[in-house]
Each structure stands twice: as structure tokens, then as C-alpha cells.
Design a protein around this motif. Structure first.
Motif, PDB file in Angstrom:
ATOM      1  N   GLU A 102      43.783  51.089  36.488  1.00  0.00           N
ATOM      2  CA  GLU A 102      45.036  50.327  36.385  1.00  0.00           C
ATOM      3  C   GLU A 102      46.238  51.265  36.290  1.00  0.00           C
ATOM      4  O   GLU A 102      46.102  52.478  36.134  1.00  0.00           O
ATOM      5  N   CYS A 135      37.147  40.212  43.920  1.00  0.00           N
ATOM      6  CA  CYS A 135      38.355  39.515  44.373  1.00  0.00           C
ATOM      7  C   CYS A 135      38.369  39.431  45.904  1.00  0.00           C
ATOM      8  O   CYS A 135      37.569  40.085  46.591  1.00  0.00           O
ATOM      9  N   CYS A 154      40.908  48.024  42.255  1.00  0.00           N
ATOM     10  CA  CYS A 154      39.652  47.444  41.766  1.00  0.00           C
ATOM     11  C   CYS A 154      38.506  48.453  41.863  1.00  0.00           C
ATOM     12  O   CYS A 154      38.531  49.375  42.689  1.00  0.00           O
ATOM     13  N   ALA A 155      37.474  48.180  41.072  1.00  0.00           N
ATOM     14  CA  ALA A 155      36.280  49.039  41.054  1.00  0.00           C
ATOM     15  C   ALA A 155      35.592  49.102  42.415  1.00  0.00           C
ATOM     16  O   ALA A 155      35.170  50.174  42.865  1.00  0.00           O
ATOM     17  N   GLU A 156      35.480  47.959  43.071  1.00  0.00           N
ATOM     18  CA  GLU A 156      34.744  47.905  44.345  1.00  0.00           C
ATOM     19  C   GLU A 156      35.422  48.762  45.401  1.00  0.00           C
ATOM     20  O   GLU A 156      34.771  49.499  46.139  1.00  0.00           O
ATOM     21  N   ASN A 170      37.511  50.241  37.986  1.00  0.00           N
ATOM     22  CA  ASN A 170      38.923  49.871  38.191  1.00  0.00           C
ATOM     23  C   ASN A 170      39.862  50.854  37.503  1.00  0.00           C
ATOM     24  O   ASN A 170      39.576  51.344  36.412  1.00  0.00           O
TER      25      ASN A 170
HETATM   26  N1  THU Z   1      39.188  43.919  39.181  1.00  0.00           N
HETATM   27  C1  THU Z   1      38.224  44.666  39.800  1.00  0.00           C
HETATM   28  O1  THU Z   1      38.034  45.851  39.499  1.00  0.00           O
HETATM   29  N2  THU Z   1      37.501  44.072  40.775  1.00  0.00           N
HETATM   30  C2  THU Z   1      37.677  42.789  41.191  1.00  0.00           C
HETATM   31  O2  THU Z   1      37.086  42.393  42.180  1.00  0.00           O
HETATM   32  C3  THU Z   1      38.550  41.896  40.434  1.00  0.00           C
HETATM   33  C4  THU Z   1      39.479  42.547  39.499  1.00  0.00           C
HETATM   34  C5  THU Z   1      40.014  44.586  38.171  1.00  0.00           C
HETATM   35  C6  THU Z   1      41.460  44.771  38.578  1.00  0.00           C
HETATM   36  C7  THU Z   1      42.131  44.864  37.222  1.00  0.00           C
HETATM   37  O3  THU Z   1      42.033  46.212  36.776  1.00  0.00           O
HETATM   38  C8  THU Z   1      41.273  44.004  36.326  1.00  0.00           C
HETATM   39  O4  THU Z   1      40.035  43.829  37.002  1.00  0.00           O
HETATM   40  C9  THU Z   1      41.873  42.651  36.017  1.00  0.00           C
HETATM   41  O5  THU Z   1      42.220  41.975  37.151  1.00  0.00           O
END
Ligand code: THU
Length: 157
Positions: free
Chosen positions: A64, A112, A73-75, A62
Motif C-alpha cells: 500500500e 479484485c 494488490c498481492a496477485e 499487497n
Molecule cells: N487487495 C489485494 O491485494 N488483492 C485483491 O485482489 C483485492 C485487494 C489489497 C489491496 C489493498 O492493499 C487491500 O487489499 C485492501 O483493498
């Protein structure tokens, strides 16, 4: 009216040691990928590893941003990188996990909704099931296709 019930089959492992070798090594890549996370705001470091049809693994973490919605997000970082770099290969599996304060989170790092939808598109492109491995310290959950984490997928008009 017909009352219906949806059931989902999935595997749950108590530890990484119990897992099949291929799944475990992909999850290990996701753990390592958390090191590339940039999460100064949430302090939730997510890592993802995508396995492609020729065995290539593409990882993501991820990223930010001070303007919160500009992060990713990482995915999706991993999936978009995989598709951009290897447009002719298909996604076979993804492993996801997260760390807080340098320690893997207890509960599986559930993807998510937006990432589930992007995974659905990867599965659509692959025309074959995409395996989803979600890791936490207390348990690791493995789904054999995206429908199992995103029932009633929207796949276009
Ligand atoms: N996040 C992910 O990387 N993947 C998800 O599926 C859920 C949330 C990250 C986004 C943000 O940088 C942090 O987690 C908090 O929400």
C-alpha cells in the motif's frame, strides 16, 4: 432473443487438509507470503503464490501507499514479478489468501477485477488454463481456469 445461462464448475474444500497436495502447498506459500504485505491503511494482508511451468513459485503481497492508488494488490505483485523474472515460463496456477490481525480471513480472499484481468493476460500468454485457488478459513475454492472467475474475458481487439 435467446435466454442463456452461464454455469461455472468449481471445487470447494472445507479445509486445507482435504486439498490435493500441489494445491495445498501453493496455498501454504500464499499464507506465508502475507508476511510480506505492507498494509498499514487497510490492515488487510493479502498473499499470492504463482506456480510456473518449471515448478518455480513466485510470491507477492499487497503493497500500500499513502497515495492510495499507488499501491498494488498481492496477485499483481506476484504475477508481474513472475513475468519479469521468468519471461519465458508460463503461469500454471495462482493461490491467494489474506489475513487480518494475524488470522486468515473467514471468507475466501477473492481477487479484485483488475487482478482477474491481469490473470487473464497470464493465461493468454500461457496458451493453457491457469488454475486459481482462493483460500479462507471457512472454505477454499478452486477454479480450473480464469474464465471461471472472469466470464466473457476481454482478450484484446
Ligand atoms: N487487495 C489485494 O491485494 N488483492 C485483491 O485482489 C483485492 C485487494 C489489497 C489491496 C489493498 O492493499 C487491500 O487489499 C485492501 O483493498
Amino acid at each position: 432473443m435467446a435466454q442463456k445461462r452461464l454455469t461455472i464448475d468449481y471445487q470447494e474444500y472445507a479445509s486445507m487438509a482435504e486439498m490435493e497436495e500441489a494445491d495445498r502447498s501453493l496455498l501454504e506459500r500464499a499464507v506465508k507470503a502475507t508476511e510480506g504485505s505492507y498494509a498499514p491503511y487497510s490492515k488487510y494482508n493479502v498473499g499470492a503464490a504463482v506456480l510456473l511451468s518449471d515448478g518455480t513459485v513466485v510470491t507477492g503481497a499487497n503493497q500500500e501507499n499513502a497515495a492510495f492508488p499507488s499501491g498494488l494488490c498481492a496477485e499483481r505483485t506476484a504475477l508481474f514479478a513472475a513475468h519479469a523474472q521468468y519471461p519465458r515460463l508460463s503461469v500454471r496456477a495462482i493461490a491467494i489468501t489474506a489475513c487480518r490481525g494475524g488470522r486468515m480471513v473467514e471468507e475466501p480472499a477473492w481477487p479484485c477485477g483488475a487482478c482477474r484481468q491481469v490473470l487473464a493476460e497470464s493465461q493468454k500468454r500461457a496458451e493453457a488454463p491457469v488454475r486459481v485457488i482462493v483460500g479462507g478459513l471457512s472454505r477454499i475454492v478452486v477454479f480450473s481456469c480464469v474464465e471461471d472467475i472472469l466470464p466473457f474475458i476481454f482478450n484484446g481487439l
